[in-house]
Every structure is written in structure tokens, then in C-alpha cells.
Design a protein around this motif. Structure first.
Motif, PDB file in Angstrom:
ATOM      1  N   TYR A   1       0.828  -1.209   0.000  1.00  0.00           N
ATOM      2  CA  TYR A   1       0.000   0.000   0.000  1.00  0.00           C
ATOM      3  C   TYR A   1       0.862   1.258   0.000  1.00  0.00           C
ATOM      4  O   TYR A   1       0.539   2.259   0.650  1.00  0.00           O
ATOM      5  CB  TYR A   1      -0.957   0.008   1.200  1.00  0.00           C
ATOM      6  N   GLY A   2       1.986   1.207  -0.722  1.00  0.00           N
ATOM      7  CA  GLY A   2       2.856   2.365  -0.847  1.00  0.00           C
ATOM      8  C   GLY A   2       3.802   2.587   0.316  1.00  0.00           C
ATOM      9  O   GLY A   2       4.566   3.554   0.315  1.00  0.00           O
ATOM     10  N   ILE A   3       3.773   1.700   1.311  1.00  0.00           N
ATOM     11  CA  ILE A   3       4.613   1.837   2.505  1.00  0.00           C
ATOM     12  C   ILE A   3       5.717   0.779   2.465  1.00  0.00           C
ATOM     13  O   ILE A   3       5.452  -0.392   2.214  1.00  0.00           O
ATOM     14  CB  ILE A   3       3.787   1.674   3.800  1.00  0.00           C
ATOM     15  N   GLU A   4       6.959   1.205   2.752  1.00  0.00           N
ATOM     16  CA  GLU A   4       8.075   0.268   2.780  1.00  0.00           C
ATOM     17  C   GLU A   4       8.060  -0.531   4.078  1.00  0.00           C
ATOM     18  O   GLU A   4       7.814   0.022   5.141  1.00  0.00           O
ATOM     19  CB  GLU A   4       9.423   0.986   2.692  1.00  0.00           C
ATOM     20  N   GLU A   5       8.307  -1.828   3.958  1.00  0.00           N
ATOM     21  CA  GLU A   5       8.489  -2.689   5.121  1.00  0.00           C
ATOM     22  C   GLU A   5       9.787  -3.454   4.931  1.00  0.00           C
ATOM     23  O   GLU A   5       9.984  -4.111   3.904  1.00  0.00           O
ATOM     24  CB  GLU A   5       7.319  -3.663   5.278  1.00  0.00           C
ATOM     25  N   GLU A   6      10.659  -3.358   5.900  1.00  0.00           N
ATOM     26  CA  GLU A   6      11.973  -3.996   5.797  1.00  0.00           C
ATOM     27  C   GLU A   6      11.855  -5.513   5.702  1.00  0.00           C
ATOM     28  O   GLU A   6      11.114  -6.134   6.451  1.00  0.00           O
ATOM     29  CB  GLU A   6      12.816  -3.613   7.002  1.00  0.00           C
ATOM     30  N   VAL A   7      12.629  -6.087   4.777  1.00  0.00           N
ATOM     31  CA  VAL A   7      12.758  -7.536   4.658  1.00  0.00           C
ATOM     32  C   VAL A   7      13.993  -8.000   5.433  1.00  0.00           C
ATOM     33  O   VAL A   7      13.961  -8.994   6.154  1.00  0.00           O
ATOM     34  CB  VAL A   7      12.862  -7.968   3.176  1.00  0.00           C
ATOM     35  N   GLY A   8      15.095  -7.254   5.298  1.00  0.00           N
ATOM     36  CA  GLY A   8      16.323  -7.593   6.005  1.00  0.00           C
ATOM     37  C   GLY A   8      17.422  -6.601   5.691  1.00  0.00           C
ATOM     38  O   GLY A   8      17.286  -5.778   4.785  1.00  0.00           O
TER      39      GLY A   8
ATOM     40  N   ALA B   1      18.403 -16.848   2.842  1.00  0.00           N
ATOM     41  CA  ALA B   1      17.303 -15.881   2.817  1.00  0.00           C
ATOM     42  C   ALA B   1      16.527 -15.912   4.130  1.00  0.00           C
ATOM     43  O   ALA B   1      16.077 -14.882   4.628  1.00  0.00           O
ATOM     44  CB  ALA B   1      16.371 -16.164   1.633  1.00  0.00           C
ATOM     45  N   ASP B   2      16.366 -17.096   4.703  1.00  0.00           N
ATOM     46  CA  ASP B   2      15.647 -17.221   5.975  1.00  0.00           C
ATOM     47  C   ASP B   2      16.384 -16.491   7.098  1.00  0.00           C
ATOM     48  O   ASP B   2      15.767 -15.788   7.904  1.00  0.00           O
ATOM     49  CB  ASP B   2      15.474 -18.696   6.355  1.00  0.00           C
ATOM     50  N   GLN B   3      17.704 -16.648   7.150  1.00  0.00           N
ATOM     51  CA  GLN B   3      18.497 -15.956   8.161  1.00  0.00           C
ATOM     52  C   GLN B   3      18.407 -14.450   7.958  1.00  0.00           C
ATOM     53  O   GLN B   3      18.255 -13.683   8.920  1.00  0.00           O
ATOM     54  CB  GLN B   3      19.959 -16.412   8.071  1.00  0.00           C
ATOM     55  N   PHE B   4      18.489 -14.012   6.708  1.00  0.00           N
ATOM     56  CA  PHE B   4      18.423 -12.594   6.374  1.00  0.00           C
ATOM     57  C   PHE B   4      17.110 -11.978   6.845  1.00  0.00           C
ATOM     58  O   PHE B   4      17.088 -10.857   7.369  1.00  0.00           O
ATOM     59  CB  PHE B   4      18.574 -12.432   4.860  1.00  0.00           C
ATOM     60  N   LYS B   5      16.018 -12.713   6.679  1.00  0.00           N
ATOM     61  CA  LYS B   5      14.696 -12.200   7.044  1.00  0.00           C
ATOM     62  C   LYS B   5      14.419 -12.280   8.541  1.00  0.00           C
ATOM     63  O   LYS B   5      13.656 -11.466   9.079  1.00  0.00           O
ATOM     64  CB  LYS B   5      13.612 -12.976   6.291  1.00  0.00           C
TER      65      LYS B   5
END
Length: 201
Positions: free
Chosen positions: A135-142, A187-191
Motif C-alpha cells: 500500500y505504498g509503505i516500505e516494510e523492511e525484509v532484512g 534468505a531465511d536468516q536474512f529475514k
């Protein structure tokens, strides 16, 4: 070097997220090199790095070199290049498209690497941030910290690209999945971890 001197940056707030920064005053503004063509999201990634070190009062912005986004002083100082990318691009149908890529400019990278031999007391590092957009908002992945010399070992296939403020320059675009794979980070560790720190390995 003293026995108590930390070999890596003194991380104060590893739990700080990109979305936390977005809600701060003027967080979506551009105020650094190339601000007329830059993305507010890129500057938020720079602000995130500084917030991770903020309580120590040791991270500074506004460095005089265009290839350095932040600086952490100390017995061992750190010149920091900040890179961010979206986790997945959106396709024309609105479905998730290919994985996002970090763009690394060769002349900036070479300048950063050169500092390793020029200044014994300064270490160049990269700070990588991956985010999704809802919805236009950034959410950190890692996010992760990596010595520039380690990044140098995983880069290849430079290509020429035209940039509005730099002209034609060599660049390497690398997907964040490929970067993690070459760095040996899952990728799992990164997240799941607040911050992957490869500067102390």
C-alpha cells in the motif's frame, strides 16, 4: 590497537527497521548527493543506518565524498556505502515480478576499495537493505553489513549505463538473492535476524 577495541562497528539499535524511519520528520525527503534525481526510499535507508548508530553519537552524514553515505569514527573508522532495493518488482499484471537488484557503480566501488590501502585506520563497508512495499509503505525484509573487499569478490560482469548526473559509467546490478547466495547468507536468516553483520568474520 587496544584489547578492548571492537573490530567491527558498534551497533546500537539493530532492531531499528526501515518502516520506523519512514515515520520520522522529513524522512521521505532527499537531502544528499544527487538529491534532484534520488528516491526518498534510498535516503531512508541511509537514515536507517545512522539510526542504528544514533545513540552512540558516532555516525555522521554529509560526507564530502560522493561514494560515501555515512562515516563511523573511532580507533577503527568506517566509510559506509548504503544500498537498498525492493524485494520484488511488480509486473504489469500486478503480480510479483523479478527480484530486486542493488546497483553498484564501479567508479564509486573502486574509490571505496582504494581506501583500504590508503588509510590503515579506515575500513570501507556496505550496508544493504531490502524492503517490500505494501500500500505504498516500505516494510523492511532484512539488512546486512559487509566489508567492501568481500563485496568486491562477488561482483562481476560490469556494464555501461547512462546516468542523468554522472554520464556513462560502468555498473553492476545484482539481485539481492544472488548477493546473499554469494555471501553465504540464507534468505531465511536474512529475514529473521535484525541485522546480519559480516564485518566481524
Amino acid at each position: 590497537m587496544t584489547e578492548n577495541c571492537s573490530p567491527n562497528p558498534d551497533v546500537i539499535n539493530p532492531e531499528m527497521k526501515l518502516e520506523d524511519i519512514r515515520y520520522r520528520v522529513n524522512a521521505n525527503t532527499c537531502d544528499g548527493h544527487g538529491r534532484s534525481t534520488a528516491s526518498g526510499r534510498g535516503y531512508n535507508a541511509e537514515r536507517l543506518f545512522n539510526a542504528i548508530f544514533d545513540e552512540s553519537g558516532t555516525a555522521f552524514r554529509g560526507t564530502i565524498d560522493s561514494h560515501i553515505d555515512s562515516y563511523v569514527p573511532g580507533e577503527i573508522a568506517y566509510d559506509v556505502e548504503v544500498k537498498s532495493c525492493v524485494a520484488r518488482y511488480q509486473s504489469s499484471t500486478g503480480e510479483p515480478g523479478r527480484y530486486g537488484q542493488f546497483r553498484i557503480w564501479k567508479h564509486h566501488h573502486d574509490q571505496l576499495i582504494a581506501e583500504t590501502s590508503q588509510f590503515d585506520s579506515r575500513t570501507p563497508i556496505y550496508f544493504f537493505v531490502v524492503y517490500s512495499v505494501r500500500y505504498g509503505i516500505e516494510e523492511e525484509v532484512g539488512k546486512l553489513l559487509v566489508p567492501a573487499e568481500v563485496v568486491d569478490d562477488v561482483l562481476d560482469n560490469w556494464s555501461l549505463e547512462e546516468h542523468v548526473t554522472m554520464g556513462e559509467q560502468k555498473t553492476r546490478q545484482i539481485s539481492w538473492h544472488l548477493l546473499l547466495k554469494r555471501l553465504g547468507v540464507s534468505a531465511d536468516q536474512f529475514k529473521s535476524e535484525d541485522l546480519i553483520d559480516l564485518t566481524d568474520e
